[in-house]
Structure formats: structure tokens, C-alpha cells
Design an enzyme around this catalytic site. Structure first.
Site, mmCIF file in Angstrom:
data_model
loop_
_atom_site.group_PDB
_atom_site.id
_atom_site.type_symbol
_atom_site.label_atom_id
_atom_site.label_comp_id
_atom_site.label_asym_id
_atom_site.label_seq_id
_atom_site.Cartn_x
_atom_site.Cartn_y
_atom_site.Cartn_z
ATOM 1 N N CYS A 145 -2.720 1.693 6.753
ATOM 2 C CA CYS A 145 -2.778 1.019 8.056
ATOM 3 C C CYS A 145 -3.357 1.942 9.116
ATOM 4 C CB CYS A 145 -1.394 0.538 8.461
ATOM 5 S SG CYS A 145 -0.166 1.853 8.447
ATOM 6 N N GLU A 154 9.868 2.658 14.327
ATOM 7 C CA GLU A 154 10.434 2.974 13.018
ATOM 8 C C GLU A 154 10.548 4.479 12.870
ATOM 9 O OE1 GLU A 154 9.889 0.067 9.749
ATOM 10 O OE2 GLU A 154 7.783 0.301 10.292
ATOM 11 N N ASN A 179 0.796 -1.232 0.000
ATOM 12 C CA ASN A 179 0.000 0.000 0.000
ATOM 13 C C ASN A 179 0.828 1.282 0.000
ATOM 14 O OD1 ASN A 179 0.681 -0.583 2.720
ATOM 15 N ND2 ASN A 179 -0.922 0.796 3.429
ATOM 16 N N GLU A 208 5.293 -4.582 12.179
ATOM 17 C CA GLU A 208 4.288 -3.517 12.195
ATOM 18 C C GLU A 208 3.112 -3.997 11.356
ATOM 19 O OE1 GLU A 208 4.377 -1.047 14.210
ATOM 20 O OE2 GLU A 208 6.397 -1.515 14.890
HETATM 21 P P1 NAD Z 1 0.771 -9.116 3.777
HETATM 22 O O1 NAD Z 1 0.993 -9.504 5.176
HETATM 23 O O2 NAD Z 1 -0.095 -9.969 2.950
HETATM 24 O O3 NAD Z 1 2.176 -9.014 3.001
HETATM 25 C C1 NAD Z 1 3.222 -8.208 3.497
HETATM 26 C C2 NAD Z 1 4.529 -8.717 2.927
HETATM 27 O O4 NAD Z 1 4.803 -10.004 3.484
HETATM 28 C C3 NAD Z 1 4.542 -8.898 1.421
HETATM 29 O O5 NAD Z 1 5.791 -8.521 0.889
HETATM 30 C C4 NAD Z 1 4.328 -10.392 1.269
HETATM 31 O O6 NAD Z 1 4.835 -10.915 0.049
HETATM 32 C C5 NAD Z 1 5.125 -10.907 2.437
HETATM 33 N N1 NAD Z 1 4.771 -12.262 2.880
HETATM 34 C C6 NAD Z 1 3.634 -12.954 2.638
HETATM 35 N N2 NAD Z 1 3.708 -14.155 3.246
HETATM 36 C C7 NAD Z 1 4.884 -14.212 3.885
HETATM 37 C C8 NAD Z 1 5.520 -15.176 4.711
HETATM 38 N N3 NAD Z 1 4.938 -16.347 4.997
HETATM 39 N N4 NAD Z 1 6.737 -14.888 5.214
HETATM 40 C C9 NAD Z 1 7.331 -13.708 4.949
HETATM 41 N N5 NAD Z 1 6.774 -12.748 4.173
HETATM 42 C C10 NAD Z 1 5.566 -13.003 3.657
HETATM 43 O O7 NAD Z 1 0.245 -7.593 3.806
HETATM 44 P P2 NAD Z 1 -0.217 -6.697 2.579
HETATM 45 O O8 NAD Z 1 -1.523 -7.196 2.078
HETATM 46 O O9 NAD Z 1 0.903 -6.544 1.608
HETATM 47 O O10 NAD Z 1 -0.408 -5.276 3.294
HETATM 48 C C11 NAD Z 1 -1.565 -4.889 3.954
HETATM 49 C C12 NAD Z 1 -1.376 -5.031 5.461
HETATM 50 O O11 NAD Z 1 -0.243 -4.271 5.863
HETATM 51 C C13 NAD Z 1 -2.535 -4.453 6.254
HETATM 52 O O12 NAD Z 1 -2.829 -5.308 7.317
HETATM 53 C C14 NAD Z 1 -2.004 -3.127 6.764
HETATM 54 O O13 NAD Z 1 -2.622 -2.646 7.939
HETATM 55 C C15 NAD Z 1 -0.580 -3.473 6.994
HETATM 56 N N6 NAD Z 1 0.243 -2.269 7.041
HETATM 57 C C16 NAD Z 1 0.759 -1.892 8.240
HETATM 58 C C17 NAD Z 1 1.519 -0.746 8.331
HETATM 59 C C18 NAD Z 1 2.125 -0.325 9.642
HETATM 60 O O14 NAD Z 1 3.068 0.461 9.639
HETATM 61 N N7 NAD Z 1 1.627 -0.814 10.765
HETATM 62 C C19 NAD Z 1 1.763 0.018 7.194
HETATM 63 C C20 NAD Z 1 1.210 -0.394 5.984
HETATM 64 C C21 NAD Z 1 0.461 -1.551 5.920
#
Ligand code: NAD
Length: 531
Positions: free
Chosen positions: A329, A510, A197, A295
Site C-alpha cells: 500500500c 494503527e 499482501n 485503511e
Molecule cells: P480488497 O478490498 O479486495 O479485500 C480486502 C479484504 O476485504 C479481504 O479480506 C476481502 O475478502 C474482504 N472483502 C471483500 N469484499 C468485502 C465486503 N463487501 N465486505 C467486507 N469485506 C470484504 O483488498 P485486497 O485486494 O485484498 O488488498 C489490496 C488493497 O489493500 C490495496 O488497495 C492496498 O493499497 C490496500 N492495502 C492498504 C494498506 C493500508 O494499511 N493502508 C495495507 C495493505 C493493503
């Protein structure tokens, strides 16, 4: 409209007016780059072709397999083609980083910071083209994408400048003739895993401090939007960064995660993404006790008290709930309103919601782009269905837009649901789309209790003119980011950032100088020169 008010309602990474797009290259992203990089970009309108960046070389997946991203506003447009990498490419990335680490960590922070400052300038020269690419791949509006690219430029500039201050602490010793001080040392090879995102802000806010602190980096961007991470690698390479210091692996998240968990050379992991993936990665890392920060998601409230400026409140909620298509997020998804002003606030909120222009983020006048992909669109629609089945009322939106220009994209009407029960699924689970639930309450105390009554604790906002209540809310709200009369989205790059409760491991923060705590190890030196 007052300037101060306008700023507060601006999108999270609102573009500063002084950074005009004039004079920038149209879409020749890599003019002047090294020969290996020039082949990456194609003509305008054509898909870009990216590879992994390992040890300073652009390399495909060993299997030769690729995947492509498409424009969420027009799924017939292929935006870019990537290697479908697996575990062996991750191993290569970590090996390259391991080889580069001794030389990189031996440089001074000031010398390392120069590469970041230079990369900032390179990205600035490409800002307009990169913002377009970001919009085409992730879907946010061009204004939002331009603001995000500018944020990456500023983050690199910040860490380049602050390189002159990276150091430890000198403490008075108990005895004369003794020197007692701490020093910050890099950790080694760090793995960064990022979501789709904020495809350039988040990779940059992790990578810049990691590099400045002397670590070698392997980053895996989310497969829905890897282009800007590859462009970041290109800018760093063009800045002269030594080979192997920054590596990008594009492809399967689970395979990368398996390697991260088991590879003894990985000294630390910084992850941003969903709660389920963060939790499983955290468990996997526990047996090696690897330093990590996770995070994750949010279910962020904006609380509207009876004394609030309701025009301001409506403006803040629309900006924080529907800006970035709700795919932040820190987006507001719960609006907790004192019942005495509910009707009045709702009218203002709906008027502003109806003024939102949904469409392709590249088009002038569009203020909300599509969902990133069909799966996220389905999730949004499913949560609307669930909320209605749990007794909520549909006040606005609620439907997919699929006629005419919308037919090939993943568009949803901005949606407002009323009468949402605090314990319902819509009120407790992260949707990650343009869906807002109104939760009526009778008192300030009830508002705080409802706001804190979910597992997440990322961001929160309160709209009020009552200073005492504002301060009591600051005391009691369970959120890492606490806003008053501001949008729940939007962060200062120089300030610590992170969540509480299920939003974060709450281990390290962070951004800003707080990031140095994660990316360095502190050691204490005792020197006796009294003899
Ligand atoms: P996601 O958890 O599906 O993926 C995040 C990353 O993890 C991607 O690069 C993905 O390829 C990787 N990934 C997937 N499976 C994995 C595994 N088993 N081991 C290691 N890496 C793996 O999240 P998303 O759909 O890309 O993003 C949306 C989520 O991110 C929402 O929940 C949002 O709230 C959160 N988010 C949090 C913040 C924050 O700072 N707290 C900021 C932005 C987004």
C-alpha cells in the site's frame, strides 16, 4: 556500501541478522500442537488443509464447499485448501467471540499479554517454515516473507511487553480529596478484515492490540492468502488462549461484510484493503454508528530534488517501487523528478531496474516475485496499456514473462514509464504492481503540488540534501507516512500508522500504543474521599 544506506534500502520488513533460521523445524509446522491442530498440516510439498477456527475448534463450512490457493510462481502447485464459508459461519464466529468476551475482558492486561508473548515464541520456532509457506501462497521473495514473519513475531512480543503499561490517566481535580482518572475498557467483539499482501503482518498488527485490550476477535483474511492467519490462530491456541477469544473465518468477503454490518454484537471493525470495499463497508456501518477504521489504497510519490544524491534516489525508488513486487500500500508508484536531473536519474534508475532478478521467490538470487494472481497481472498490464495510450513512454519492462520457468506463473517485468502526465490515470490510480511512472517537474513547489494532486494520501518520500526544503515538504505533504531520504515503504511497529484523504477514514491510527485508542473505550471516574 555503508550500513546505514543498506538499511534504508532494505525491504519493509527486512529480516534482522540476529534471527537465524538454524535449528528450526524443516516443515513440521505443528509438532507439539494440540491434537485438533495437528491434522492441519501435511507433508512438505503437499497442500495444507485449513478450516475455520471458531470457539477453539477447527470447523469446515456448513456447505462442505472448499476452495484452494495456488502458488503464484507455479499455478500448478496447490498450496492450501480452505472452507468456502458464508454468512452462517460468520454468525458462528461472532457468537463464539461474544461468549468468550466476559471471561477474557475480566483478565488483567498483564495476564492477556502473556498469551501474546508466548505466541510470539511459538511463531519464532516456526519462522523458516512459515516464511516458505507465505512465499508459496503470496509470491513475495523468501527474504521478504522471512522479514514479514519476523515482524509478526516482534509485534506479538511488543504488545506482550507493553501489556504492563496499558492503563488510563490520573488528572488533578479542582477540589482536594478528590480523585479524577480515566480507564480504558475493551469494546467487546471486534471484526478484523485484512488484505492478501501482508498476510501475517497486518492480521497480527490488528489482532495483538485488539486482544491485549480485552476484546474478542473474529478475523477474515483475504482469500488469496489465508494460510498465515490460520497459523497465527494455531500459535495463539497453543499459547493457551481461551477458546472463542480469537476466531478465523475464511471465505466470501461480501458475505462476511453483510454479517459485520448487520450483527448488533459487532462493536468495532478494523478493515485494511481497497478503497471501493472500504467505502462500501463504511457506508454499511454508518446506520449503526459502529466504531471503525478503514485503511485503504495509496498512490505514493517519491520526489527527487535536483540536489539529491541520485544513486541513493535510484536505490530508494527501486526498493520502494519493485520490492514486494510493488504490491504494498505504501509502494512508490509516482516518481516526481526535477527536470534538471531527470536524464541522469533515469539512467541510474534503469541500471538498477535491469539488475532485478524476477522469478520464484523461493529461489536464491531472485529479487522480485510474481503478481499474486492472474487478475492482478492483468490489472498491471492494463495500466501499462492505458499509460502508453495516454502518451507515456516505455523506458523498461512492460511485458509479461512467460517463457521457460515463467510459463506457469504470473510474472511481469519491472516496468518504468517516462513522460507520465500528472493528471493521467497511471499517475492518479492505484495499480498495486511493479509499475513506476516518472513525472518531470520544474520546481520544488510544483513537485509538492503534483505529489498532493491525487485523492490518496498514504505515504510519501523526498530525496534531498536541502534541510530547509525537507522541512517545508514535511509541513506541506499530504500523507500519513512522511519519509525523507528513505523508502516510502517500511514502517516501525511502535509508531502510529494510517493514511489521509482517500487512503483512510483518518479516524484512528494503527500500530504502537496508538492502537489502544481504537481498541478501547475511555471512561472518566470522579471519586470524592473528602467527606
Ligand atoms: P480488497 O478490498 O479486495 O479485500 C480486502 C479484504 O476485504 C479481504 O479480506 C476481502 O475478502 C474482504 N472483502 C471483500 N469484499 C468485502 C465486503 N463487501 N465486505 C467486507 N469485506 C470484504 O483488498 P485486497 O485486494 O485484498 O488488498 C489490496 C488493497 O489493500 C490495496 O488497495 C492496498 O493499497 C490496500 N492495502 C492498504 C494498506 C493500508 O494499511 N493502508 C495495507 C495493505 C493493503
Amino acid at each position: 556500501m555503508k550500513a546505514g544506506r543498506a538499511l534504508r534500502c532494505a525491504p519493509p520488513f527486512a529480516d534482522a541478522p540476529r534471527h537465524g533460521a538454524r535449528g528450526e523445524p524443516s516443515l513440521s509446522l505443528h509438532a507439539g500442537g494440540p491434537p485438533s491442530a495437528k491434522a492441519l498440516s501435511q507433508a512438505p510439498g503437499m497442500p495444507n488443509t485449513y478450516k475455520n477456527f471458531i470457539g477453539g475448534d477447527w470447523v469446515g463450512a456448513a456447505s462442505g464447499q472448499t476452495f484452494q490457493t495456488t502458488n503464484p510462481a507455479d499455478s500448478t502447485e496447490v498450496v492450501a485448501v480452505y472452507p468456502r464459508s458464508g454468512r452462517s459461519e460468520a454468525q458462528q464466529g461472532f457468537a463464539a467471540a461474544g461468549q468468550a468476551f466476559p471471561g477474557w475482558s475480566a483478565m488483567t492486561p498483564v495476564a492477556r499479554g502473556r498469551f501474546l508473548s508466548h505466541a510470539s515464541q511459538i511463531l519464532a520456532g516456526r519462522k523458516a517454515a512459515l516464511a516458505q509457506l507465505l512465499t508459496r501462497e503470496e509470491g513475495k521473495t523468501l527474504a521478504e516473507a522471512t522479514g514479514e514473519v519476523q515482524r509478526a513475531i516482534d509485534i506479538l512480543r511488543f504488545y506482550g511487553g507493553i501489556s504492563y503499561t496499558l492503563g488510563g490517566q490520573t488528572l488533578p481535580h479542582d477540589l482536594p480529596g478528590n480523585l479524577l482518572y480515566t480507564r480504558r475498557d475493551p469494546l467487546g467483539v471486534v471484526a478484523l478484515i485484512t488484505p492478501w499482501n501482508f498476510p501475517v503482518a497486518i492480521p497480527t498488527w490488528k489482532a495483538a492490540p485488539a486482544l491485549l485490550c480485552g476484546n474478542a476477535v473474529v478475523i477474515k483474511p483475504a482469500s488469496a492468502s489465508p494460510a498465515l492467519t490460520c497459523e497465527l490462530a494455531l500459535a495463539l491456541a497453543e499459547s493457551g488462549l481461551p477458546k472463542g477469544v480469537f476466531n478465523v473465518i475464511v471465505g466470501d468477503g461480501a458475505a462476511f461484510g453483510e454479517e459485520v454490518v448487520s450483527n448488533p454484537d459487532v462493536a468495532a471493525v478494523s478493515f485494511t484493503g481497497s478503497r471501493p470495499v472500504g467505502t462500501s463497508l463504511y457506508r454499511g456501518l454508518a446506520h449503526r454508528m459502529v466504531r471503525n477504521q478503514m485503511e485503504m489504497g495509496g498512490k505514493n510519490p517519491t520526489i527527487i530534488l535536483a540536489d539529491a544524491d541520485l544513486d541513493l534516489a535510484a536505490r530508494l525508488v527501486v526498493a520502494a517501487g519493485f520490492g514486494l513486487t510493488g504490491q504494498a500500500c505504501t509502494a512508490t508508484s509516482r516518481v516526481i523528478v526535477e527536470r534538471s536531473v531527470l536524464a541522469q536519474f533515469t539512467d541510474k534508475l534503469l541500471a538498477r531496474t535491469h539488475a532485478i532478478v524476477v522469478g520464484n521467490g523461493l529461489k536464491d538470487g531472485v529479487t522480485m516475485g510474481p503478481a499474486v494472481n492472474p487478475s492482478q497481472l492483468d490489472t498491471n498490464l492494463e495500466y501499462i496499456r492505458v499509460a502508453l495510450s495516454e502518451g507515456a513512454t516505455l523506458l523498461s519492462g512492460g511485458h509479461r514473462l512467460s517463457d521457460g520457468d515463467f510459463a506457469r506463473g504470473w510474472f511481469l517485468e519491472p516496468t518504468v514509464l517516462g513522460d507520465v502526465a500528472p493528471g493521467s490515470r497511471l499517475a492518479c490510480e492505484e495499480v498495486f504492481g511493479p509499475v513506476i511512472g516518472l513525472i518531470p517537474v520544474d520546481t520544488f513547489d510544483e513537485a509538492i503540488s503534483v505529489a498532493n494532486g491525487v485523492e490518496f494520501g498514504l505515504s510519501a518520500s523526498l530525496v534531498t540534501r536541502d534541510f530547509a526544503k525537507a522541512m517545508r515538504y514535511v509541513d506541506r505533504i499530504q500523507a500519513g507516512v512522511v519519509k525523507v531520504n528513505q523508502i516510502s515503504t517500511g514502517l516501525a511497529l511502535q509508531a502510529p500508522f494510517g493514511g489521509m484523504k482517500a487512503s483512510s477514514t483518518d479516524s484512528f491510527r494503527e500500530q504502537g500504543v496508538a492502537a489502544f485508542d481504537f481498541y478501547t473505550r475511555s471512561r472518566t471516574v470522579y471519586l470524592d474521599y473528602s467527606a
